[in-house]
Design an enzyme around this catalytic site. Structure first.
Site, PDB file in Angstrom:
ATOM      1  N   LYS A   1     -56.124  25.103  13.294  1.00  0.00           N
ATOM      2  CA  LYS A   1     -56.292  26.309  12.475  1.00  0.00           C
ATOM      3  C   LYS A   1     -57.149  27.312  13.238  1.00  0.00           C
ATOM      4  O   LYS A   1     -58.094  26.935  13.919  1.00  0.00           O
ATOM      5  CB  LYS A   1     -56.990  25.955  11.152  1.00  0.00           C
TER       6      LYS A   1
ATOM      7  N   LYS B   1     -58.035  21.013  13.903  1.00  0.00           N
ATOM      8  CA  LYS B   1     -57.034  20.968  12.815  1.00  0.00           C
ATOM      9  C   LYS B   1     -55.854  21.893  13.135  1.00  0.00           C
ATOM     10  O   LYS B   1     -54.943  22.043  12.334  1.00  0.00           O
ATOM     11  CB  LYS B   1     -57.668  21.416  11.484  1.00  0.00           C
TER      12      LYS B   1
HETATM   13  N1  C2G Z   1     -55.761  24.746  -1.732  1.00  0.00           N
HETATM   14  C1  C2G Z   1     -55.117  24.872  -2.970  1.00  0.00           C
HETATM   15  N2  C2G Z   1     -54.152  25.818  -3.119  1.00  0.00           N
HETATM   16  C2  C2G Z   1     -53.825  26.653  -2.086  1.00  0.00           C
HETATM   17  C3  C2G Z   1     -54.497  26.529  -0.851  1.00  0.00           C
HETATM   18  C4  C2G Z   1     -55.476  25.566  -0.690  1.00  0.00           C
HETATM   19  O1  C2G Z   1     -55.412  24.108  -3.912  1.00  0.00           O
HETATM   20  N3  C2G Z   1     -52.869  27.591  -2.295  1.00  0.00           N
HETATM   21  C5  C2G Z   1     -56.798  23.708  -1.596  1.00  0.00           C
HETATM   22  C6  C2G Z   1     -56.457  22.687  -0.514  1.00  0.00           C
HETATM   23  O2  C2G Z   1     -55.618  21.665  -1.060  1.00  0.00           O
HETATM   24  C7  C2G Z   1     -57.833  22.155  -0.133  1.00  0.00           C
HETATM   25  C8  C2G Z   1     -58.747  23.382  -0.354  1.00  0.00           C
HETATM   26  O3  C2G Z   1     -58.025  24.300  -1.192  1.00  0.00           O
HETATM   27  O4  C2G Z   1     -58.229  21.107  -1.011  1.00  0.00           O
HETATM   28  C9  C2G Z   1     -59.108  24.079   0.939  1.00  0.00           C
HETATM   29  O5  C2G Z   1     -57.905  24.418   1.589  1.00  0.00           O
HETATM   30  P1  C2G Z   1     -57.966  24.775   3.162  1.00  0.00           P
HETATM   31  O6  C2G Z   1     -59.040  25.763   3.393  1.00  0.00           O
HETATM   32  O7  C2G Z   1     -56.585  25.014   3.631  1.00  0.00           O
HETATM   33  O8  C2G Z   1     -58.518  23.399   3.768  1.00  0.00           O
HETATM   34  P2  C2G Z   1     -57.741  22.273   4.566  1.00  0.00           P
HETATM   35  O9  C2G Z   1     -57.254  22.788   5.866  1.00  0.00           O
HETATM   36  O10 C2G Z   1     -56.793  21.631   3.634  1.00  0.00           O
HETATM   37  O11 C2G Z   1     -58.987  21.303   4.927  1.00  0.00           O
HETATM   38  O12 C2G Z   1     -61.090  17.212   5.789  1.00  0.00           O
HETATM   39  C10 C2G Z   1     -60.285  17.946   4.905  1.00  0.00           C
HETATM   40  C11 C2G Z   1     -59.902  19.271   5.473  1.00  0.00           C
HETATM   41  O13 C2G Z   1     -61.035  19.965   5.979  1.00  0.00           O
HETATM   42  C12 C2G Z   1     -59.206  20.087   4.403  1.00  0.00           C
END
Ligand code: C2G
Length: 152
Positions: A46, A44
């Site tokens: 990350k 990803k």
């Molecule tokens: N999120 C949020 N507000 C933020 C940061 C994140 O609502 N300020 C939500 C994201 O939209 C996601 C969840 O928290 O639904 C987890 O965010 P991340 O850890 O950044 O995950 P992500 O990289 O979006 O991974 O297959 C799907 C992916 O694994 C999602």
């Protein structure tokens, strides 16, 4: 028993993650999380500060979360939803539309993201801090607490 499923990296757990988990959990009776492994994070683009095991331990400590399993690739959601009999897939709306193809086997819900906070932002604040700036740390923390309070 309505199971809600969600996915993410959840690194440096912050109020945005907590609000997402709270909103997702409130849609059903049980919340399970597909947690991105370190290898999948690399795919990803990350680079999580905390290891998969540490991020899993943190999520498992939350009352909001009933179980955490490994998310290793983009393709596993359909299998996970069937295996866990998840009636709802809930994701932050930065993913709006991206998982609609799963709506034949589950209800796909996109929840409002929490602005002004992100793991990347937290990392940036910390990486700018040098030895000399430590005395400004308190002000930075107070400022973040104020934003977080205003967001409540
Ligand atoms: N999120 C949020 N507000 C933020 C940061 C994140 O609502 N300020 C939500 C994201 O939209 C996601 C969840 O928290 O639904 C987890 O965010 P991340 O850890 O950044 O995950 P992500 O990289 O979006 O991974 O297959 C799907 C992916 O694994 C999602």
């Amino acid at each position: 028993m309505k199971t809600v499923i969600t996915y993410g990296t959840f690194d440096l757990l912050h109020v945005g993650h907590i609000r997402l988990l709270k909103r997702a959990r409130s849609l059903g009776d049980k919340l399970i999380v597909g947690l991105s492994t370190d290898a999948f994070n690399a795919k990803k683009g990350k680079n999580a500060i905390f290891s998969y095991d540490a991020r899993r331990e943190i999520l498992m400590a939350l009352r909001l979360v009933d179980d955490v399993f490994a998310e290793e690739d983009w393709e596993q959601k359909r299998r996970d939803i069937r295996q866990h009999n998840a009636q709802i897939l809930a994701m932050g709306d930065d993913w709006a539309g991206k998982f609609d193809e799963l709506s034949d086997i589950t209800e796909v819900v996109y929840l409002p993201r929490t602005e002004a906070v992100s793991t990347t932002e937290i990392k940036t604040v910390i990486s700018k801090i040098t030895e000399e700036k430590l005395q400004t740390l308190d002000r930075a923390i107070e400022h973040i607490a104020k934003i977080s309070k205003e967001l409540r």
